[in-house]
Design a protein around this motif. Structure first.
Motif, PDB file in Angstrom:
ATOM      1  N   PRO A  90      43.075  33.580  49.763  1.00  0.00           N
ATOM      2  CA  PRO A  90      44.201  32.866  49.922  1.00  0.00           C
ATOM      3  C   PRO A  90      45.049  32.593  48.327  1.00  0.00           C
ATOM      4  CG  PRO A  90      42.035  31.466  49.968  1.00  0.00           C
ATOM      5  CD  PRO A  90      41.656  32.871  50.132  1.00  0.00           C
ATOM      6  N   THR A  91      44.192  32.478  47.449  1.00  0.00           N
ATOM      7  CA  THR A  91      44.947  32.173  46.073  1.00  0.00           C
ATOM      8  C   THR A  91      45.667  33.211  45.747  1.00  0.00           C
ATOM      9  OG1 THR A  91      43.070  30.968  45.511  1.00  0.00           O
ATOM     10  CG2 THR A  91      44.734  31.584  43.655  1.00  0.00           C
ATOM     11  N   GLY A  92      45.390  34.581  45.902  1.00  0.00           N
ATOM     12  CA  GLY A  92      46.057  35.636  45.624  1.00  0.00           C
ATOM     13  C   GLY A  92      47.480  35.628  46.504  1.00  0.00           C
ATOM     14  N   LYS A  93      47.420  35.158  47.591  1.00  0.00           N
ATOM     15  CA  LYS A  93      48.667  35.161  48.505  1.00  0.00           C
ATOM     16  C   LYS A  93      49.560  34.308  47.615  1.00  0.00           C
ATOM     17  CE  LYS A  93      47.173  36.746  53.052  1.00  0.00           C
ATOM     18  NZ  LYS A  93      46.677  36.171  54.324  1.00  0.00           N
ATOM     19  N   TRP A  94      48.985  33.112  47.577  1.00  0.00           N
ATOM     20  CA  TRP A  94      49.825  31.881  46.823  1.00  0.00           C
ATOM     21  C   TRP A  94      50.400  32.498  45.393  1.00  0.00           C
ATOM     22  CZ3 TRP A  94      49.241  29.081  42.224  1.00  0.00           C
ATOM     23  CH2 TRP A  94      50.176  28.058  42.122  1.00  0.00           C
ATOM     24  N   ILE A  95      49.641  33.249  44.629  1.00  0.00           N
ATOM     25  CA  ILE A  95      50.307  33.728  43.469  1.00  0.00           C
ATOM     26  C   ILE A  95      51.284  34.416  43.803  1.00  0.00           C
ATOM     27  CG2 ILE A  95      49.541  35.304  41.462  1.00  0.00           C
ATOM     28  CD1 ILE A  95      46.737  34.222  41.958  1.00  0.00           C
ATOM     29  N   SER A 116      55.402  41.697  37.252  1.00  0.00           N
ATOM     30  CA  SER A 116      53.892  42.283  37.646  1.00  0.00           C
ATOM     31  C   SER A 116      52.997  40.985  38.046  1.00  0.00           C
ATOM     32  CB  SER A 116      53.249  43.415  36.676  1.00  0.00           C
ATOM     33  OG  SER A 116      52.926  42.868  35.446  1.00  0.00           O
ATOM     34  N   PHE A 117      51.946  41.421  38.799  1.00  0.00           N
ATOM     35  CA  PHE A 117      51.167  40.515  39.239  1.00  0.00           C
ATOM     36  C   PHE A 117      49.748  41.390  39.364  1.00  0.00           C
ATOM     37  CE2 PHE A 117      51.064  41.739  43.844  1.00  0.00           C
ATOM     38  CZ  PHE A 117      52.136  42.534  43.728  1.00  0.00           C
ATOM     39  N   ASN A 118      48.514  40.423  39.196  1.00  0.00           N
ATOM     40  CA  ASN A 118      47.344  41.178  39.233  1.00  0.00           C
ATOM     41  C   ASN A 118      46.600  40.790  40.723  1.00  0.00           C
ATOM     42  OD1 ASN A 118      46.613  41.716  36.248  1.00  0.00           O
ATOM     43  ND2 ASN A 118      47.709  39.874  36.098  1.00  0.00           N
ATOM     44  N   VAL A 119      46.121  42.142  40.928  1.00  0.00           N
ATOM     45  CA  VAL A 119      45.381  41.903  42.332  1.00  0.00           C
ATOM     46  C   VAL A 119      43.967  42.210  42.117  1.00  0.00           C
ATOM     47  CG1 VAL A 119      45.326  42.829  44.689  1.00  0.00           C
ATOM     48  CG2 VAL A 119      47.748  42.476  43.604  1.00  0.00           C
ATOM     49  N   SER A 120      43.101  41.585  42.895  1.00  0.00           N
ATOM     50  CA  SER A 120      41.572  41.722  42.722  1.00  0.00           C
ATOM     51  C   SER A 120      41.225  42.661  44.128  1.00  0.00           C
ATOM     52  CB  SER A 120      40.736  40.666  42.809  1.00  0.00           C
ATOM     53  OG  SER A 120      40.953  39.787  41.853  1.00  0.00           O
ATOM     54  N   TYR A 121      40.370  43.441  43.849  1.00  0.00           N
ATOM     55  CA  TYR A 121      39.915  44.444  44.847  1.00  0.00           C
ATOM     56  C   TYR A 121      39.825  43.649  46.174  1.00  0.00           C
ATOM     57  CZ  TYR A 121      37.113  47.220  47.804  1.00  0.00           C
ATOM     58  OH  TYR A 121      36.795  48.213  49.004  1.00  0.00           O
ATOM     59  N   LEU A 122      39.038  42.542  46.165  1.00  0.00           N
ATOM     60  CA  LEU A 122      38.835  42.076  47.400  1.00  0.00           C
ATOM     61  C   LEU A 122      40.048  41.392  48.038  1.00  0.00           C
ATOM     62  CD1 LEU A 122      35.997  39.028  46.857  1.00  0.00           C
ATOM     63  CD2 LEU A 122      36.235  40.523  48.737  1.00  0.00           C
ATOM     64  N   GLN A 123      41.164  41.124  47.694  1.00  0.00           N
ATOM     65  CA  GLN A 123      42.316  41.006  48.413  1.00  0.00           C
ATOM     66  C   GLN A 123      42.831  41.988  49.275  1.00  0.00           C
ATOM     67  OE1 GLN A 123      44.191  39.420  44.418  1.00  0.00           O
ATOM     68  NE2 GLN A 123      45.391  38.831  45.846  1.00  0.00           N
TER      69      GLN A 123
END
Ligand code: C2E
Ligand code: MG
Ligand code: MG
Ligand code: MG
Length: 288
Positions: A90-95, A116-123
């Motif tokens: 959820p945090t990644g979407k908000w970011i 640019s924005f950082n993405v973790s694999y889990l997302q």
């Protein structure tokens, strides 16, 4: 060799572990609360990235901040917890939404700006991420062309199918893909040439290395050259001093990110800076 007080060793060890666990549990509780309360203790900052030749701002990176116990915690302290708990989803979407909103303001000053924005694999394993991103861009009227995905390969040496598909979906909206932290020990040449990588971000560790010997500088130059041959652009991260800048410019890289130019800025400060900086004029004064 028998220890005099083996149980003492054990106790010291376990107390340390316990303290760490307690600290983490406490942070996790607060992170959960934060997410539940509409991400209230999170915000993004943006670090401008400059064109290596002109010094003009052309890109930026959105970086997450968390106000915890009255201070701003560094992402390295809490992103691993967000990942472990899957709160990063959820945090990644908000970011992403925060980044898109900020980007909408910035393109008023610099039309071809890319954030640019950082993405973790889990997302990426979350099927709803891509539709959310597409709808968010539509909602704010921001083009995918103004956004860049940053991924670190860290945990795998080939890209999982689900990630490749997600990337290709994002790229169909005009987004670019940057490989983050190249040269920090995990990077493989697969990511340079086999995957749809547009930009290589050289880890600041390598910038420290080039100070040490001419050989390291030649190595870095060769990487930049190989990337250019493969049609990819190169951003060098972590330039802090004038000496580093001189050496880094010498590699012919395309973009530079580092405290020498800009630190990550609070959004209001960044908008202020843009309102009072003539980006075209910067080009002239640097002789381009
Ligand atoms: P990163 O993606 O490689 O981001 C660049 C980091 O380098 C940032 O640290 C930035 O403040 C720092 N930096 C930039 N220029 C310099 C410099 O000249 N010298 C030094 N010493 N450092 C510099 P930050 O903000 O602490 O972020 C650390 C890492 O946390 C990021 O590394 C990224 O992997 C992760 N992270 C940050 N925000 C997010 C996010 O929104 N989502 C995810 N998944 N990860 C994030
Ligand atoms: Mg990054
Ligand atoms: Mg990086
Ligand atoms: Mg990283």
């Amino acid at each position: 060799e028998a220890k005099l007080f083996p149980e003492l060793d054990y106790m010291l060890f376990s107390r340390d572990v316990l303290r760490k666990r307690q600290k983490e549990a406490e942070m996790l509780l607060k992170l959960n609360e934060c997410v539940d309360r509409n991400f209230c203790d999170f915000h993004i900052v943006i670090q401008p990235i400059v064109d290596a030749q002109s010094g003009a701002i052309s890109k930026g990176e959105a970086l997450l901040r968390w106000v915890y116990k009255g201070r701003t915690a560094a992402p390295d302290e809490f992103i691993p917890l967000l990942e472990k708990s899957r709160l990063i989803i959820p945090t990644g979407k908000w970011i992403f939404e925060q980044a898109v909103k900020a980007c909408k303001v910035i393109v008023n000053y610099i039309p071809d700006f890319k954030l640019s924005f950082n993405v973790s694999y889990l997302q990426v394993t979350d099927e709803s991420l891509f539709p959310f991103m597409r709808e968010t861009l539509e909602k704010y009227g921001v083009s995918g062309k103004n956004m860049i995905i940053e991924l670190t390969e860290t945990h795998f040496d080939s890209m999982p199918e689900v990630m490749l598909r997600w990337l290709e979906n994002c790229k169909s909206l005009g987004m670019e893909f940057a490989l983050d932290d190249f040269g920090n020990g995990y990077s493989s040449l697969n990511f340079l040439f086999q995957y749809p990588t547009d930009i290589i971000k050289i880890d600041r560790g390598l910038v420290r290395e080039i100070q040490k010997s001419e050989k390291n500088l030649q190595f870095l130059k060769a990487i930049v050259c190989a990337c250019h041959h493969a049609g990819k652009s190169v951003c060098i991260e972590g330039v802090e001093t004038e000496q580093e800048l001189a050496v880094v410019r010498d590699t012919q890289c395309d973009y530079i990110q580092g405290y020498y130019f800009y630190s990550p800025e609070e959004l209001d400060d960044l908008y202020d800076l843009l309102a009072h900086t003539d980006t075209a004029n910067r080009l002239e004064t640097s002789g381009v």
